[in-house]
Design an enzyme around this catalytic site. Structure first.
Site, short mmCIF file in Angstrom:
data_model
loop_
_atom_site.label_atom_id
_atom_site.label_comp_id
_atom_site.label_asym_id
_atom_site.label_seq_id
_atom_site.Cartn_x
_atom_site.Cartn_y
_atom_site.Cartn_z
N GLU A 8 0.83 -1.21 0.00
CA GLU A 8 0.00 0.00 0.00
C GLU A 8 0.86 1.26 0.00
O GLU A 8 0.56 2.23 -0.68
CB GLU A 8 -0.96 0.00 1.21
CG GLU A 8 -2.09 -1.01 1.10
CD GLU A 8 -2.99 -0.76 -0.10
OE1 GLU A 8 -3.04 0.37 -0.60
OE2 GLU A 8 -3.63 -1.72 -0.56
N TYR A 18 -6.01 6.62 4.52
CA TYR A 18 -6.19 5.63 3.47
C TYR A 18 -5.45 4.31 3.80
O TYR A 18 -6.03 3.23 3.75
CB TYR A 18 -5.69 6.16 2.10
CG TYR A 18 -5.58 5.00 1.15
CD1 TYR A 18 -6.72 4.41 0.63
CD2 TYR A 18 -4.34 4.40 0.89
CE1 TYR A 18 -6.65 3.28 -0.16
CE2 TYR A 18 -4.25 3.27 0.10
CZ TYR A 18 -5.41 2.71 -0.41
OH TYR A 18 -5.33 1.57 -1.17
N ASP A 69 -10.17 5.98 -1.56
CA ASP A 69 -9.06 6.55 -2.33
C ASP A 69 -9.65 7.20 -3.59
O ASP A 69 -10.87 7.18 -3.79
CB ASP A 69 -7.99 5.49 -2.65
CG ASP A 69 -8.40 4.61 -3.82
OD1 ASP A 69 -9.61 4.49 -4.09
OD2 ASP A 69 -7.51 4.04 -4.47
#
Ligand code: SF4
Length: 312
Positions: free
Chosen positions: A52, A135, A153
């Site tokens: 991520e 996020y 997102d």
């Protein structure tokens, strides 16, 4: 009273639309999800977090070789915590925005020392880690730990806004309405919520893209309000167009860092002589400012003789 009734009807309509979209997307995800190495339970929660962080501002397909090498070198937080900063910056390669690498190592140190090398599994503790924002904390909670949390997102905002509201999501910071929409349509079932987050995000990445959504092959085209409305304002942005890369400080910083990375990869321990550094970019004022900013960011060291090195 009348207003309450209208709100209730709107909520029901949104739920029904969300359910239709969910069923179609789940089938599409099962058949079409990209086979990325951090998906489908093939890595640890730490591996998901690394993916991520690397994927922020970098396309997932570009991330794959970097992630694979990275996880081979440092499979967990404790291993990354012990690496030298030079190794970490060198391994970040051309992923861009290299301060992310330093923040990831800071995060690894906290996980290794404070949490016994086990990534915390709740959103709030994840959010407290260095370099982890809303996020990433929600994505890791959902994708790595299977928690029911709405992930927001750019891709998800765009898809939800188009499909359910029929309007273009215009970028900038997420609005309250966009957050409420993401919460409202998140499936109540925990397992379904994880697949929902992943499939909406994937649709935004590969089909419902910002400028050229491929509606002809889209699994939710039959229930997309944006398509039904004739795709009004397609591609309109609230934010300014992205600055061109050529000639920017970002480009100059990248050139300097790449020169140092090459020396590191070649096993050269001496710093890059200043005269060699000065030949990297014609505008000496801009170059000096970029070298100073890289030093301020902890990405390079300026040695006593003026030569440059990756931090030891
Ligand atoms: S039909 Fe087109 S606009 Fe609607 S979700 Fe699919 S790709 Fe996006």
């Amino acid at each position: 009273m009348q207003e309450e009734r209208v709100d209730k009807l709107r909520e029901q309509a949104r739920e029904q639309a969300g359910e239709q979209v969910r069923v179609r997307l789940a089938a599409w995800w099962e058949a079409n999800a990209r086979d990325l190495p951090w998906r489908f339970g093939r890595t640890t929660p730490w591996g998901v977090l690394v993916s991520e962080v690397m994927s922020q501002q970098t396309q997932m397909s570009r991330v794959v070789p970097y992630w694979t090498d990275w996880m081979r070198a440092w499979p967990d937080a404790a291993a990354l915590a012990k690496a030298s900063t030079a190794e970490v910056i060198a391994a970040w390669g051309r992923l861009g925005y290299p301060r992310r690498a330093l923040r990831l190592q800071e995060c690894a140190r906290v996980v290794a020392e404070r949490y016994g090398n086990t990534l915390p599994d709740d959103y709030d503790t994840l959010l407290s880690l260095p370099g982890i924002g809303d996020y990433t904390a929600s994505a890791v909670s959902s994708f790595a730990f299977g928690r029911r949390v709405a992930v927001i997102d750019t891709n998800i905002r765009r898809v939800l806004s188009r499909v359910l509201l029929g309007v273009e999501s215009r970028g900038g910071a997420a609005t309250r309405a966009e957050r409420d929409l993401a919460d409202d349509v998140l499936p109540a079932d925990t397992a379904q919520s994880v697949m929902w987050n992943q499939s909406v995000m994937e649709l935004g990445a590969v089909v419902c893209t910002a400028k050229k959504p491929v509606c002809e092959i889209c699994p939710v085209s039959a229930c997309c309000a944006f398509l039904a409305a004739g795709r009004p304002g397609l591609g309109e942005k609230r934010t300014r167009p992205r600055q061109r890369f050529q000639g920017t400080d970002r480009q100059v910083r990248g050139i300097v860092l790449n020169a140092l990375r090459r020396r590191h990869d070649d096993g050269l321990t001496a710093g890059l002589p200043r005269a060699d550094a000065e030949s990297l970019w014609p505008d000496q004022g801009q170059l000096a400012a970029c070298i100073a900013s890289l030093d301020d960011d902890g990405l390079i060291e300026i040695n006593e003789d003026g030569s440059l090195s990756l931090p030891r």
